[in-house]
Motif scaffolding. Structure first.
Motif: not given
Lengths: 263, 611
Positions: A89-94, A131-134, A148-150, B118, B447, B527-528, B553, B555, B578-579, B581
């Motif tokens: 998941s993305s790091s964006s918080p729920k 979104e998750k570039s990893g 996407v968040v933000g 954001f 994007r 980010r990302d 986000s 690596r 984040s929540a 993880e």
């Protein structure tokens, strides 16, 4: 022997669960399922993806298609995720109750002053959503444009103000189409309807039924795939009380269509 | 010091005594010339002189440099610094700051990093004003001014400011939260010397307290009252009375609950205003039918000193012509909450010859921007915000608007431009036409979008910006970008201090180019983007020179970040979860790292792990 019993029980539980889900679940136009254990995404699911996912699932017949399918879910903009892969998941918080992101809501009464129909081809071609570039470029990943968040980087303060302005201009009756996105669980793509074309909820309901008649829901084939061929079954289901249209209003609450006077 | 040297080589003591006495008399006009005091006296003189001179030094960078000359200068500079700026509230503790600087009258503090705006950071991360408020109450009872950005301020803190600082005059809160109208009520009621209360883009909770009524009776010293971000009804009659008894009021920015009719009444009482935020700029619902509309044009015409206009929160464009009388004097116009078309803008902007700052929504389209370019030859700062901030829309502004602005507004220094499409050609044109650019922030909302005409990445456009805009200190990039773009930035962006990167780059090399190439880099937010531990390591030589680095986000792995934390003891490396993880995931969602004299902070919430 003990393990066999356990497995049988597990199967039974699964089957019961499946039944419950099929019957009790009002398949809203816009998902109502708020199961938090699933990472849910706001996305479009293509038929191709559906097939690929089914293949991935392999021969495990007991696998509940529902578990792994991508659903439209919580506003809060979680990144698109490949089927079943819950840790990615993305790091964006729920969302912690805050629902400021109008951009992440799947079905929202969003009014636009010009017509824009959804271009499915565009979405299929566009695989730029990393979104998750990893993550590696997973072919089973839907090519959806998840919000996407933000992003874009506009302060929620400003976003809220613009959203409020939109709502108040809607109340004062702007001319132009009142276009609303409509999604149905399991459907490969969304549709848009112009609310101004209809004069009553019945008309809207009929139109929606017609629109989604090309899909079928609730009856999963042996591989867990959606049976797209059975139109009459769908019409029955849509007209039955199992399926109700619902929408998310500007406060972020899921509402049953039909309560508010049509005007 | 040179005087010390002189004395060592000086003649025998009796002559020394005489010559010193003479010197003392010349220097101070007093002077016992007693031998025992002579060794300290010249130092004292030097320090007195220095103190007097350093009082004139206002720039904090100059002061920082002065404080490094020697111990004496360090001491004197610390005594004479009256305005204390701390760019990261966690870089230094309140105790340490108050111990060094003992005569501070104004404090400027910044808290959360910008990406917190954001929703990239969970709430309650920190940046509490409270420990600072308490420390200053002890150390600087004469404190007059507090300016906070992205800090968490409570109602109690506001009470502290009003009660413990008797001469408190100015409070500016930008992007802050944690307080409400009841805190404001206490603050304004007790702060008798208040001149400035500016609440800018802050979140103020509605405790249903009528804070406007709490301003003390009698003539007020108010010079600036800005509350356009306060999302609750206010007592208009009380506000009207307040404005009437504030003869020094120059800046007034109303919130959207003030109707245009009410605005009229205020303007009539305060024609001396220089900065006005108009509130809703539409009539209230209860305006009677057939009531005579006030003469809005006359009200604006009476404000001869008005140079800065904003507000228009719920604009009814029919009322726009009211502002015609002030247009030709305006240097700053903020239409960024006004959803108006090009046609509605044109009659206004065509009169705004002196405009230097213009904020607007993209509803004016490229055509509107062309109109701006045609008239506003003095424009220094332009911000174009999206009406509909989503990715999958057709945008009303594009490279056409940017090109027009670059051709018409040659003196442009700062631009923030949201769009759905942009070409390298237009960006390159701007880099050549506007060489004075200091801030270039382009946000292509989709994007990874390439140049729609050539299909190429946006590398060349941004490359041209860093190459041609030699004064550039702040850059935000977007669109499809390869490592090449970052190579350009590293090679040419020698003055860049702030860099924002999102969904860009191909590999670690990109980040490496920037960290190795930009010696002035202070704030880096990413980010990302596909940057990992190797890239992070390449900045080890520079992190102590930076205010912070934010990466979300990307690596990075936990052990990679741990390495950095170990290598740099004065760097605080925060891993923000984040929540969903898990705590021991090796992949890191977000890191926020910053130099600090204090080590790990003690107020970190559960979702923050400090390595």
């Amino acid at each position: 022997q003990f393990s066999h019993n356990t497995i049988t029980k597990a199967n039974q539980t699964k089957q019961i669960k499946e039944q419950e889900e099929t019957e009790a679940k009002a398949i809203q136009i816009g998902s109502k399922d708020r199961s938090k254990k699933r990472v849910e995404a706001s996305c479009f699911v293509s038929m191709e993806v559906g097939r690929k996912m089914a293949n991935m699932l392999g021969t495990d017949h007991d696998l509940n298609f529902k578990e792994t399918e991508l659903c439209l879910g919580l506003p809060g903009g979680i990144a698109v995720v490949a089927a079943g892969n819950e840790t990615e998941s993305s790091s964006s918080p729920k969302t912690s109750g805050k629902r400021g992101f109008s951009e992440t809501v799947d079905l929202k009464l969003n009014l636009q002053s010009k017509e824009s129909t959804m271009d499915l081809n565009k979405n299929l071609d566009d695989n730029g959503s990393k979104e998750k570039s990893g993550s590696a470029k997973d072919p089973a990943k839907p090519p959806a444009k998840a919000q996407v968040v933000g992003w874009p980087p506009v302060r929620s303060y400003r976003k809220n103000i613009m959203a409020n302005q939109k709502n108040s201009s809607e109340e004062s009756g702007n001319s132009g189409a009142a276009l609303v996105k409509v999604s149905m669980d399991g459907a490969p793509y969304l549709r848009k309807v112009d609310l101004k074309m209809y004069k009553s909820y019945q008309e809207l309901s009929d139109a929606l039924a017609k629109m989604f008649s090309s899909f079928t829901m609730g009856n999963y084939g042996p591989q867990g795939m959606i049976d797209f061929m059975n139109e009459s079954k769908l019409m029955d289901l849509l007209n039955s009380s199992d399926y109700v249209p619902s929408y998310e209003d500007k406060d972020g609450d899921w509402m049953l269509v039909g309560d508010v006077p049509w005007q | 010091m040179s005087e010390d040297d002189e004395r060592q080589q000086s003649p025998p003591s009796d002559l020394e005594f005489v010559s010193n006495k003479a010197r003392n008399c010349n220097a101070t006009g007093s002077g016992s010339g007693h031998p025992e005091f002579q060794s300290t006296y010249p130092d004292q003189v030097l320090e007195n002189v220095l103190e007097n001179v350093l009082h004139f030094l206002t720039s904090r960078r100059d002061r920082n440099a002065a404080s490094l000359v020697c111990k004496s200068w360090y001491r004197v500079e610390a005594l004479t610094r009256s305005e204390l700026f701390i760019g990261n509230c966690y870089a230094v503790s309140p105790g340490r700051a108050t111990a060094r600087f003992t005569r501070v009258k104004a404090l400027h503090l910044k808290g959360k990093p910008r990406f917190a705006d954001f929703n990239l950071m969970p709430p309650d991360w920190g940046a509490h004003f409270n420990p600072w408020a308490l420390a200053m109450a002890k150390a600087y009872p004469w404190l007059e001014k507090v300016h906070l950005k992205r800090m968490s301020v409570t109602d109690d803190d506001l009470a502290t400011l009003a009660e413990l600082f008797l001469g408190f005059k100015e409070l500016v809160l930008v992007c802050c939260d944690g307080f409400g109208t009841s805190g404001l009520a206490i603050f304004v009621s007790k702060c008798r010397q208040l001149k400035v209360l500016d609440l800018i883009e802050s979140e103020v909770s509605d405790d249903e307290t009528d804070w406007i009524s709490c301003f003390p009776e009698g003539e007020s010293n108010l010079e600036s009252l800005i509350f356009d971000c306060v999302e609750c009804h206010i007592n208009f009659e009380a506000l009207e009375r307040l404005v009437a008894r504030s003869p020094s009021l120059k800046k007034l920015k109303l919130n959207r609950y003030v109707s245009i009719g009410q605005l009229y009444r205020l303007m009539v009482r305060a024609p001396q205003l220089t900065h006005l935020g108009t509130g809703s700029f539409s009539p209230s619902d209860i305006a009677g039918q057939g009531d005579q509309e006030p003469d809005y044009v006359a009200a604006f015409a009476a404000c001869r000193s008005l140079v800065c206009l904003s507000g228009f929160r719920e604009i009814i464009p029919d009322y726009l012509p009211a502002i015609y009388p002030v247009c030709s004097n305006l240097t700053s116009l903020n239409f960024s909450y006004a959803n108006i078309t090009a046609e509605q803008l044109k009659p206004i902007i065509s009169k705004c010859h002196k405009l230097q700052t213009f904020w607007v929504l993209d509803s004016i389209c490229d055509e509107g921007l062309q109109a701006v370019a045609a008239t506003c030859k003095d424009l220094r700062e332009l911000r174009v915000f999206p009406v509909d901030p989503r990715e999958d829309n057709d945008g009303p502004v594009s490279e056409v608007g940017l090109q027009a602005i670059s051709e018409g507004c040659r003196k442009l220094q700062s631009i923030l431009y949201f769009c759905q499409r942009m070409t390298n050609a237009a960006v390159i044109a701007m880099s050549k036409n506007c060489p004075d650019l200091v801030v270039f922030r382009l946000c292509i909302m989709g994007r990874h979008r390439p140049d729609p005409v050539t299909g190429e990445p946006m590398d060349d456009g941004f490359g041209a910006i860093v190459m041609n805009c030699k004064k550039l200190t702040r850059l935000a990039v977007s669109g499809l970008l390869t490592d090449k773009a970052f190579d350009y930035i590293g090679r040419h962006g020698k003055l860049v201090r702030t860099l924002s990167v999102a969904f860009a780059g191909d590999s670690d090399m990109a980040l490496k180019y920037v960290l190795e190439g930009c010696p002035q880099l202070q704030k880096l937010e990413i980010r990302d983007s596909p940057f990992g531990d190797v890239a992070l390591r390449s900045g080890l030589h520079h992190y102590y020179n930076m205010r912070f680095l934010w990466m979300s986000s990307c690596r990075l792995t936990r052990h990679g970040c741990q390495e950095i934390a170990r290598a740099m003891p004065r760097l605080v490396v925060e891993v923000i979860r984040s929540a969903d993880e898990e705590e021991m995931d090796d992949v890191v969602g977000t890191i926020y790292m910053y130099r600090s004299l204090e080590g790990p902070r003690t107020d970190a919430p559960k979702f923050v792990t400090i390595l």
